[in-house]
Design an enzyme around this catalytic site. Structure first.
Site, short mmCIF file in Angstrom:
data_model
loop_
_atom_site.label_atom_id
_atom_site.label_comp_id
_atom_site.label_asym_id
_atom_site.label_seq_id
_atom_site.Cartn_x
_atom_site.Cartn_y
_atom_site.Cartn_z
N TRP A 35 0.84 -1.22 0.14
CA TRP A 35 -0.10 0.00 0.16
C TRP A 35 0.63 1.35 -0.06
O TRP A 35 0.39 2.36 -0.26
CB TRP A 35 -1.12 -0.18 1.02
CG TRP A 35 -0.35 0.17 2.64
CD1 TRP A 35 0.83 -0.21 3.22
CD2 TRP A 35 -0.94 0.87 3.56
NE1 TRP A 35 0.86 -0.10 4.39
CE2 TRP A 35 -0.08 0.89 4.73
CE3 TRP A 35 -2.16 2.05 3.67
CZ2 TRP A 35 -0.38 1.51 5.86
CZ3 TRP A 35 -2.32 2.55 4.96
CH2 TRP A 35 -1.48 2.37 5.86
N GLU A 82 -0.08 -3.07 13.02
CA GLU A 82 0.02 -4.57 12.77
C GLU A 82 0.87 -5.19 14.21
O GLU A 82 0.85 -6.43 14.34
CB GLU A 82 1.21 -4.69 11.70
CG GLU A 82 0.69 -4.51 10.24
CD GLU A 82 1.49 -4.14 9.36
OE1 GLU A 82 2.81 -3.80 9.59
OE2 GLU A 82 1.30 -4.28 8.13
#
Lengths: 277, 695
Positions: free
Chosen positions: B285, B422
């Site tokens: 991304w 994350e």
């Protein structure tokens, strides 16, 4: 011919110390001189064979006996041009002084050459062949330069070199983007900077450096731990070395350096900040 | 050509440092959008990691797809350096200069990778004749499947490197050595041609080289410099009052962003661009969200080529969705040649343990990120035809994915995902994912209605968007990052270490996952990308809550947080994080710059300046400006394009000047929409508002 001086006393450390010295000598085609220093202020001349005499005899090494202050005599021997390193016991018994006995600490702080410290409960390789050396690296050039020659020597003799770097609150990377990609790149660059010895693998750990070294050294495949140090045991110094000396059951090769510095998470300008001419 | 002199903000100076050689090679990369050449020294050496990489040209090594390494063209026979040389990256002209002292005098080199003719490279070297020789003009990469041809006098050579995936790269070189007054001069031109599906015709590189040779080194370097001048005119940003170091660092970021993406192909932009092999050249991304906005605003063709990369892999994304029993298109978290998921499934640690890697399965916000990038491109460029035409499936097929992915009770949920943070894996209703999915659904519904598409489906998408849980509390103004996040241990990062810090390494992944420490903006990332979709006034409370919990353990984090702080009216608080992002590679703050530069951070630097400090944002038909400058900056001058108009914005604390070649619509800090005539228009701050200065 290169010589290793194995300083033995009448303790449980004598056998593993001499065996370790013989293993290193075999690896590097060196001679071993076994030395026992009798301190006349606390020992009388023995009338029966001493432990170190028995150990030397068993292992086929001539024992040289001398009277004097042990650390003075050992350091003096290490100053000889043909002597590459010393090997001596960490303490007299497994329950003995921590981080090490008086003589070991004194020699370590004064010797200008590498010294291998052997705990009495150390188990040198049964066949005498060293196969793997653990090299803790703190990510400073000082430490890297201190151990590089030794690491190369071991690798050149077919010994696996396993580098260990421990992240703690002062050395943990600022950024760690993806665990599936980052460690490989970090390790590659770390080794290029701090341990170029061919074939070296890097093990990364997080936590207290001393505990991490001890944990890694407890691996039965580790035959020797090689560490650089400042020879400064004054308060606030050599914390990791103290921990490792105190707790390690593997032989430790301590390599003197001038002023080891801790790596930090500070900036390292790669491009000059000064205006171009 | 003469070495750069004068303005230090246009040069990166690197002096010999064996320890950091590979980092310096990354910093000194020259690239033309299609081919990147690391800034390795010309002579061999243990420290070097020379490399030529081609955009989007992969090969398979074992299980992994990596960028194919091309032949090296920068080798010369010169004395090995004792690290006493000096190299200069000339940002303005895209050149790397080097001066290497030798006993008989200096050896000087200059090289470029032509921005005007992608694939053409040039190298010139001068020095004492007994200290300098050309050597082979091309060297195949170590261990590659390559075929080399060279003529007897060493003046011409060609190398073909084949990819195991079927493509390859062909390089042809011609060089000339001449000696006068004891001085050797080497001039080398090289042409590269790559093909992703088949070995390129050898005649193509030779023809490319012949054409370049006809032009000659001087003219090639001049047109290259002119091309860079045009790119800078379209993209330069000047901070007055920030100091030379900051200015240089900003230009360093812009330089590599511009160099990493071509504009005439479906270009994959890996996490490290063309500056190094790390991350295997995989596309994350980073490309869609961090790099593309800069290109959309400064080089729309390059932005469009990035979208073309996603479009060319739409079918693979559809197949991935189908394989998971879902509909629409599911773009991969890591993408390479085929568009299939190439995220490693696990990582084996040195202690023998195996850690599953779940991002490939669960970090699905990438789906909405791709759609967002298409819309952002259209917003900057005004290229609605692209969005309603070729790019329509990037918005609608992604919405279709979310529609099939959501699970309903009384509300709609996205269960079992990983958000940008994350540190917290396999969470339900991650705020960023849900908010982006909601935006995706609404944008797709609007597009379908606009295009007279399936109204029932559009209505279903809108209903789903309304029903998606977002964790927002109207009373506190806070979004809960994911279900149960507020119940986690309420640690803040200052209790652990000074950020930035890789908190997952320090605390362990389990411990950090049980706490409120986050890796990077998640809720705040939604505030960054889709501010108008979120409740007015919600940025400040969420900044107050989440920033103290942010470790910035991701290199993506500092620039975005700086942008948000500025937007929230705290520009002075933003400066440290902004400067950190600017220095990330220059100071090797990640310890991994050797493997390539962090392009997403560089894109973040641009976004912090434009979206954050300048408060410039494209909105439908109008450019919004709402600046918040740090106290110590005097002005911020930004060059960009909006709807095909090349604009120069000069933003001060009390004045804004808009220079436009044609009429343009702007809105300044919510003071209404102004139609500006061509030329200069000024706005002045009056108390808490801005007024257009009368002519």
């Amino acid at each position: 011919m290169t010589t290793l001086v194995a300083a033995l006393d009448d303790s449980a450390a004598a056998a593993p110390t001499l065996r370790t010295a013989l293993g290193l000598a075999e690896l590097f085609d060196a001679d071993v001189e076994a030395l026992h220093v009798i301190d006349p202020t606390i020992e009388s001349t023995p009338t029966t064979p001493t432990t170190c005499e028995q150990v030397a005899a068993q292992l086929g090494v001539e024992l040289h006996q001398r009277r004097g202050v042990p650390e003075d005599e050992i350091v003096a021997e290490l100053r000889r041009g043909d002597v590459a390193a010393g090997v001596l016991g960490a303490r007299r018994s497994a329950a003995g002084r921590r981080p090490a006995g008086h003589t070991a600490l004194a020699v370590l702080q004064r010797a200008a050459k590498p010294v291998v410290v052997v705990p009495p409960d150390c188990r040198p390789p049964t066949d005498g062949v060293l196969r793997r050396v653990l090299v803790p690296l703190d990510g400073t050039e000082t430490t890297a330069r201190a151990v590089e020659h030794t690491a190369d020597l071991f690798a050149g003799r077919g010994v696996d070199v396993l580098a260990l770097h421990v992240f703690d609150e002062t050395t943990v990377p600022r950024f760690w983007d993806h665990p599936e990609h980052e460690p490989e790149e970090f390790a590659r660059e770390f080794l290029r900077r701090y341990c170029r010895t061919e074939g070296t693998h890097l093990r990364l750990r997080t936590g207290d450096p001393g505990e991490a070294v001890l944990e890694a050294a407890a691996d039965p495949e580790i035959d020797l731990v090689a560490m650089a140090w400042s020879q400064d045991l004054s308060p606030g110094h050599a914390r990791t070395i103290r921990q490792v000396l105190a707790g390690c059951c593997t032989a430790m090769l301590l390599l003197p350096v001038d002023q080891p510095r801790r790596a930090t998470r500070g900036t390292h300008p790669v491009a000059s900040r000064s205006p171009a001419g | 050509m003469a070495p750069p002199v004068g303005d230090p903000t246009w040069v990166i100076v690197v002096e010999g440092d064996g320890l950091c050689e590979r980092v310096q090679e990354a910093l000194l990369t020259v690239a033309d959008g299609s081919f990147g050449t690391r800034g390795s020294r010309e002579e061999d050496g243990d420290d070097t990691r020379p490399m030529v990489l081609t955009a989007g040209l992969f090969e398979r090594r074992g299980e992994v797809e990596e960028l194919l390494e091309g032949p090296s063209w920068t080798g010369l026979v010169v004395p090995r350096t004792e690290n006493d040389d000096r190299r200069v990256l000339d940002l303005r002209r895209g050149l790397v200069w080097r001066e290497l002292p030798t006993e008989g005098g200096a050896v000087c080199t200059v090289r470029f990778s032509s921005l005007a003719r992608p694939g053409v490279m040039g190298l010139r070297a001068t020095g004492p004749a007994d200290r300098l020789r050309a050597g082979p003009p091309l060297e195949p990469p170590h261990g590659a499947t390559a075929r080399t041809d060279a003529d007897a006098d060493g003046e011409r050579a060609s190398v073909v490197v084949a990819s195991s995936l079927g493509g390859g790269v062909h390089a042809a070189a011609r060089q000339h050595e001449s000696v006068a007054d004891g001085q050797m001069r080497v001039e080398r031109l090289v042409a590269y041609v790559a093909d992703r599906t088949a070995l390129p015709e050898e005649t193509a590189a030779r023809a490319h080289l012949d054409a370049a040779s006809m032009v000659g080194f001087e003219r090639l370097s001049a047109e290259h410099a002119e091309a860079w001048e045009r790119r800078w005119a379209a993209a330069d940003i000047v901070i007055d009052g920030g100091g030379d170091e900051l200015q240089r660092a900003v230009r360093f970021s812009l330089f590599h962003l511009m160099a990493s993406v071509g504009d005439d192909d479906a270009t994959a932009v890996g996490a490290r661009g063309l500056t190094g092999p790390s991350y295997s050249g995989h596309v994350f991304w980073d490309a869609d969200v961090y790099v593309l906005p800069f290109l959309a605003a400064t080089s729309p063709a390059a932005a469009r080529s990035m979208l073309a990369y996603r479009l060319a892999r739409l079918e693979a994304a559809r197949q991935e969705a189908t394989a998971r029993g879902l509909r629409g298109a599911r773009f991969p978290w890591e993408s390479a040649s085929s568009g299939r998921e190439v995220t490693p499934r696990l990582v084996r640690h040195d202690d023998g343990t195996v850690e599953p890697i779940r991002t490939g399965d669960l970090e699905e916000h990438i789906v909405a990120d791709v759609a967002w990038s298409a819309a952002e491109y259209a917003a900057w460029t005004g290229d609605e035809a692209f969005l309603t035409g070729d790019a329509r499936p990037l918005v609608t097929e992604t919405a279709r994915f979310w529609a099939s992915r959501a699970r309903w009770d009384t509300r709609a949920h996205l269960l079992g995902v990983i958000g940008p943070d994350e540190y917290h894996e396999v969470v339900d209703d991650d705020a960023y994912t849900n908010l982006m999915a909601r935006w995706n659904l609404r944008r797709a519904a609007a597009l379908e209605r606009q295009l007279d598409g399936d109204r029932d489906e559009a209505a279903a998408w809108e209903a789903l968007a309304d029903a998606l849980v977002d964790g927002y509390d109207r009373v506190t103004g806070l979004f809960e990052q994911c279900a149960g996040f507020f119940d986690l241990e309420p640690l803040i990062i200052s209790e652990i270490a000074d950020p930035p810090v890789a908190a997952d390494l320090l605390l362990g992944r389990v411990r950090v996952g049980q706490s409120q420490i986050i890796k990077q903006p998640d809720v705040l990332m939604a505030h960054h990308l889709i501010p108008t979709e979120l409740p007015a006034g919600s940025l400040a409370p969420n900044l107050d809550f989440y920033l103290p919990r942010t470790a910035h353990g991701s290199s993506l984090s500092p620039a975005i947080c700086a942008s948000l702080l500025a937007r929230a009216g705290r520009p002075d608080d933003a400066v440290d994080l902004f400067e950190l992002a600017c220095r990330l590679d220059l100071d090797d703050l990640t310890s991994t710059t050797a493997g390539g530069l962090h392009l997403a951070t560089m894109g973040g630097v641009w976004q912090a300046l434009v979206y954050g400090f300048a408060g410039v944002r494209p909105e439908p038909g109008v450019l919004r400006i709402d600046p918040h400058l740090p106290t110590r900056w005097n002005t911020l001058e930004i060059n960009l394009s909006h709807r095909n108009q090349r604009l120069r914005l000069t933003i001060g604390h009390d004045t804004i000047t808009v220079r436009a070649p044609a009429p343009v619509w702007v809105t300044v800090a919510g003071t209404g929409t102004h139609g500006l005539s061509a030329g200069e228009t000024h706005f002045d701050r009056r108390a808490d508002t801005w007024e257009r200065r009368s002519r």
